[in-house]
Design an enzyme around this catalytic site. Structure first.
Site, mmCIF file in Angstrom:
data_model
loop_
_atom_site.group_PDB
_atom_site.id
_atom_site.type_symbol
_atom_site.label_atom_id
_atom_site.label_comp_id
_atom_site.label_asym_id
_atom_site.label_seq_id
_atom_site.Cartn_x
_atom_site.Cartn_y
_atom_site.Cartn_z
ATOM 1 N N SER A 19 12.488 7.231 -36.819
ATOM 2 C CA SER A 19 13.448 8.546 -37.425
ATOM 3 C C SER A 19 14.680 8.698 -37.418
ATOM 4 C CB SER A 19 12.964 10.447 -36.481
ATOM 5 O OG SER A 19 13.762 9.711 -34.881
ATOM 6 N N SER A 47 16.910 10.449 -36.335
ATOM 7 C CA SER A 47 17.824 11.755 -35.428
ATOM 8 C C SER A 47 19.366 10.914 -34.946
ATOM 9 C CB SER A 47 17.028 11.741 -34.138
ATOM 10 O OG SER A 47 16.564 10.345 -33.484
ATOM 11 N N LYS A 70 19.325 8.391 -28.332
ATOM 12 C CA LYS A 70 19.585 8.821 -28.326
ATOM 13 C C LYS A 70 21.231 8.371 -27.071
ATOM 14 C CE LYS A 70 16.817 12.002 -29.953
ATOM 15 N NZ LYS A 70 17.080 12.741 -30.987
ATOM 16 N N SER A 117 18.378 16.651 -34.974
ATOM 17 C CA SER A 117 17.593 16.103 -33.786
ATOM 18 C C SER A 117 17.260 16.751 -32.150
ATOM 19 C CB SER A 117 19.104 15.385 -33.159
ATOM 20 O OG SER A 117 18.931 14.688 -32.118
#
Length: 270
Positions: free
Chosen positions: A89, A91, A146, A229
């Site tokens: 993705s 994010s 992250k 996100s």
């Protein structure tokens, strides 16, 4: 369905190892006895081809003997050194692109048992600005990636799309506005602790103003694509026991549009 590859790898290694051991302890001596009996009846040594046939292991034994060292090596490398992941993705844009293949250092934050993820050898702790892979707290079978923003004991405030750590705003400076692709998207250089990196901010997306106090043994994480996100702002903190490792490099990019892998120079992640 989310397959637990680590569990499958551990089971495959265990099964092939047990079959190999069973063959070595039980069936190899039987084959040797059969060969000795055949040579005794023949009154001397048998031809080499006959000896090979009598000592030939069964198919399952031959397969386990071939596969166990390979599976064992992969298990060791993947569990305690480095593991590859693909970015699914956006994010973490602009740091990581959709289709990037990354290497994750599995020992940087301490050695953990495969499958159980129990730490048995503590080493370094995550630092502010690290890009980390972890098991999603709300569904641990899924891996997330992250950036670490808040450490245990920190007070993290997010106000007007700026991060404050213990009351101190983290530096942001405008690098570019991105028309015509998205005229409301800003490319920002942000500093978290001693780590400088780039983030996206979307002017057209509403801001979230909130404050969190990070408990012991937990971390506050955010994506670099700040307005796109799903991170700690929405589901909470990442406990230490769910950490998988530190993302250290991009080693390949596979564009779905081109359907061709790009084996360019390895790009470090920061």
């Amino acid at each position: 369905m989310n397959f637990d590859f680590a569990l499958i790898l551990v089971l495959a290694t265990l099964v092939t190892g047990l079959l190999w051991l069973l063959d070595m302890l039980v069936f190899v001596p039987r084959r040797r006895e059969r060969l000795a009996d055949a040579e005794l009846k023949a009154g001397g040594a048998l031809p080499e081809e006959t000896r090979k046939q009598l000592m030939q292991p069964s198919g399952w034994a031959d397969l386990s003997r071939s596969m166990f060292p390979v599976l064992g090596l992969v298990l060791l490398l993947r569990s305690f050194l480095y593991e590859p992941f693909q970015i699914p993705s956006g994010s973490m844009l602009p740091t990581l692109q959709v289709g990037d293949y990354i290497l994750v250092n599995k020992y940087h934050y301490g050695l953990r048992l495969p499958v159980l993820n129990t730490k048995f050898l503590p080493l370094d702790e995550p630092e502010r600005g690290d890009v980390v892979v972890f098991k999603y707290p709300e569904q641990p079978s899924i891996n997330y990636i992250k950036r670490v923003v808040g450490l245990p004991g920190d007070v993290v405030t997010y106000r007007d799309k700026v991060v404050y750590i213990n009351g101190e705003p983290q530096s942001q400076s405008l690098l570019a506005q991105l028309p015509p692709l998205n005229p409301e998207r800003l490319l920002i250089k942000e500093t978290l602790g001693e780590t400088e990196h780039e983030i996206y901010r979307d002017l057209g997306r509403p801001t979230l103003n909130a404050q969190w106090t990070i408990p012991a043994g937990h971390y506050f994480v955010m994506g670099d694509n700040r307005d796109n996100s799903n991170d700690s702002r929405y589901w909470g903190f990442v406990p230490d026991e769910l950490l998988v490792g530190k993302a250290v490099a991009v080693w390949m990019h596979w564009s779905e549009l081109l359907s061709l892998p790009d084996f360019g120079a390895v790009r470090s992640i920061k």
